[in-house]
Write a protein that holds these residues in place. Structure first.
Motif, PDB file in Angstrom:
ATOM      1  N   ASN A   1       0.853  -1.181   0.000  1.00 42.48           N
ATOM      2  CA  ASN A   1       0.000   0.000   0.000  1.00 42.48           C
ATOM      3  C   ASN A   1       0.893   1.237   0.000  1.00 42.48           C
ATOM      4  O   ASN A   1       1.987   1.213   0.536  1.00 42.48           O
ATOM      5  CB  ASN A   1      -0.915  -0.012   1.219  1.00 42.48           C
TER       6      ASN A   1
ATOM      7  N   ASP B   1      -4.501   1.742  -1.725  1.00 41.34           N
ATOM      8  CA  ASP B   1      -4.231   0.322  -1.553  1.00 41.34           C
ATOM      9  C   ASP B   1      -3.626  -0.232  -2.838  1.00 41.34           C
ATOM     10  O   ASP B   1      -3.556   0.448  -3.863  1.00 41.34           O
ATOM     11  CB  ASP B   1      -5.487  -0.441  -1.142  1.00 41.34           C
ATOM     12  N   LYS B   2      -3.155  -1.476  -2.765  1.00 44.87           N
ATOM     13  CA  LYS B   2      -2.465  -2.094  -3.904  1.00 44.87           C
ATOM     14  C   LYS B   2      -3.312  -2.091  -5.165  1.00 44.87           C
ATOM     15  O   LYS B   2      -2.809  -1.838  -6.252  1.00 44.87           O
ATOM     16  CB  LYS B   2      -2.110  -3.546  -3.579  1.00 44.87           C
TER      17      LYS B   2
END
Length: 69
Positions: free
Chosen positions: A47, A60-61
């Motif tokens: 993240n 976030d990813k």
């Protein structure tokens, strides 16, 4: 390359934003426009905390992988 692969402390330019139209609109409203500068502040478990314009934003990813730099 996706934003998640950029090195912390490095300033990069956005070249493309992928995802559904809703996701692209959301990222666009946050300041992730084509040609805008993004600085990676830190990464934690994939993240990111990034600086866009004069704001710090946590991604976030999954969102960060949709931003190509």
């Amino acid at each position: 390359m996706p934003l998640i692969l950029a090195s912390p402390g490095k300033e990069v330019k956005v070249v493309n934003v992928g995802g559904s139209p809703e996701v692209r609109q959301h990222l666009n409203e946050l300041g992730f426009n084509i040609g805008s500068s993004v600085t990676i502040i830190s990464t934690i478990n994939g993240n990111l905390i990034v600086k866009v314009k004069e704001s710090r934003i946590a991604l976030d990813k999954s969102l960060a992988s949709k931003i190509m730099v």
